[in-house]
Design a protein around this motif. Structure first.
Motif, PDB file in Angstrom:
ATOM      1  N   MET A 148     -48.602  84.371   4.267  1.00 53.38           N
ATOM      2  CA  MET A 148     -48.685  85.235   5.448  1.00 53.38           C
ATOM      3  C   MET A 148     -47.762  86.448   5.292  1.00 53.38           C
ATOM      4  N   LYS A 149     -46.602  86.242   4.713  1.00 50.30           N
ATOM      5  CA  LYS A 149     -45.677  87.352   4.495  1.00 50.30           C
ATOM      6  C   LYS A 149     -46.260  88.374   3.524  1.00 50.30           C
ATOM      7  N   GLU A 150     -46.966  87.875   2.502  1.00 49.21           N
ATOM      8  CA  GLU A 150     -47.611  88.779   1.546  1.00 49.21           C
ATOM      9  C   GLU A 150     -48.720  89.577   2.225  1.00 49.21           C
ATOM     10  N   TYR A 229     -54.495  74.971  11.073  1.00 47.78           N
ATOM     11  CA  TYR A 229     -53.558  75.412  12.101  1.00 47.78           C
ATOM     12  C   TYR A 229     -54.242  75.536  13.459  1.00 47.78           C
ATOM     13  N   THR A 230     -53.481  75.222  14.500  1.00 48.84           N
ATOM     14  CA  THR A 230     -53.948  75.479  15.859  1.00 48.84           C
ATOM     15  C   THR A 230     -53.853  76.976  16.139  1.00 48.84           C
ATOM     16  N   ASP A 236     -47.891  82.028  16.213  1.00 53.90           N
ATOM     17  CA  ASP A 236     -46.450  81.956  15.972  1.00 53.90           C
ATOM     18  C   ASP A 236     -46.103  82.367  14.546  1.00 53.90           C
ATOM     19  N   MET A 237     -46.870  81.880  13.560  1.00 56.27           N
ATOM     20  CA  MET A 237     -46.584  82.226  12.174  1.00 56.27           C
ATOM     21  C   MET A 237     -46.761  83.717  11.941  1.00 56.27           C
ATOM     22  N   ALA A 238     -47.842  84.270  12.458  1.00 58.15           N
ATOM     23  CA  ALA A 238     -48.097  85.691  12.271  1.00 58.15           C
ATOM     24  C   ALA A 238     -46.970  86.533  12.875  1.00 58.15           C
TER      25      ALA A 238
END
Length: 270
Positions: A148-150, A229-230, A236-238
């Motif tokens: 996700m960071k990439e 993922y929910t 939240d991750m994004a």
């Protein structure tokens, strides 16, 4: 089926994907329950959906990661976008290059690991697309977060990320996703899919096997394990990776994701 039967790098090389993926992916009995469409029809629907949902202007710089054998990359490039397709599987990339050449479409296909796409690609793209249940491959959660960071790093300021999947814990609970299935392929062979959601580690653990019309095995069972993922976990991750204005849709038409949804599409802005 147990976790021990699944290789740690099931997604790498030709064990699960590679040439063995091409035939099973081409089924009129697609991944959306009750919806029949050819692979060409599905690619057009998804490609147009990306363009409409992200409001892409002609000439936009788009990166497709992982691009697989390039069907979305090629479609988007055919619509006037500057497309880069990234994948770790050489056999997929070889087919992508051949198919794009046969269709006289220019795409820059590169062999890259999506956990490290390379600083040479940072900040270059107006849009990044991650299509068709291809996020969460990795056993270690930090590797999925790094992916996700990439994605964030690849985008220009104001660029958009789109992650698409046909399975989530919500869809499993609401029975709007298809797990176990037998799909008839154009040549009469069959794809046999067996899947089990492990609520403890939040992974979908499954297998694909290809048989002929009377059940004789052509390609023995190959196993996979994907972290799913929910809606809230994706958001939240994004956001933790820097994205803002994160929205979750239930279709490419921009409908809100809810208990009736058969797809999940996460869109975030850098």
């Amino acid at each position: 089926m147990t976790k021990q039967t699944i290789p740690k790098e099931w997604w790498k090389g030709s064990y699960f994907f590679g040439r063995r993926y091409f035939e099973p992916d081409n089924s009129d009995e697609g991944y959306i329950p009750g919806k029949k469409e050819t692979l060409e029809e599905r690619t057009k629907r998804e490609g147009e959906g990306i363009i409409d949902l992200l409001k892409l202007k002609e000439g936009s710089n788009v990166v497709d990661v992982p691009c697989g054998y390039g069907r979305h990359s090629i479609y988007l490039a055919s619509k006037g976008h500057n497309v880069t397709g990234l994948d770790i599987d050489k056999e997929h990339l070889e087919k992508a290059v051949i198919d794009s050449s046969n269709k006289d479409v220019k795409v820059n296909f590169l062999e890259r690991d999506m956990r490290n796409i390379g600083e040479d690609l940072y900040g270059k793209y107006d849009a990044l697309v991650n299509m068709f249940y291809s996020f969460g491959f990795f056993e270690k959660e930090e590797d999925n977060v790094q992916t996700m960071k990439e994605f964030y790093s690849a985008l220009k300021e104001g660029g958009q990320m789109l992650i698409h999947t046909d399975v989530s814990p919500e869809m499993i609970k609401n029975q709007t996703t298809q797990t176990d299935a037998v799909r008839v392929l154009p040549d009469g062979n069959k794809l046999v899919i067996l899947e089990m959601y492990n609520a403890e580690n939040k992974r979908m653990e499954g297998s694909w096997e290809t048989t002929d019309g009377i059940g004789r095995v052509i390609h023995p069972r190959s196993f996979y394990s994907v972290r799913i993922y929910t809606k809230d976990e994706f958001v939240d991750m994004a956001k933790n990776c820097g994205f803002k204005d994160v929205n979750v849709y239930g279709s490419f038409k921009g409908e809100k994701f809810d208990y009736n949804s058969k797809e999940m599409i996460v869109v975030g802005k850098k």
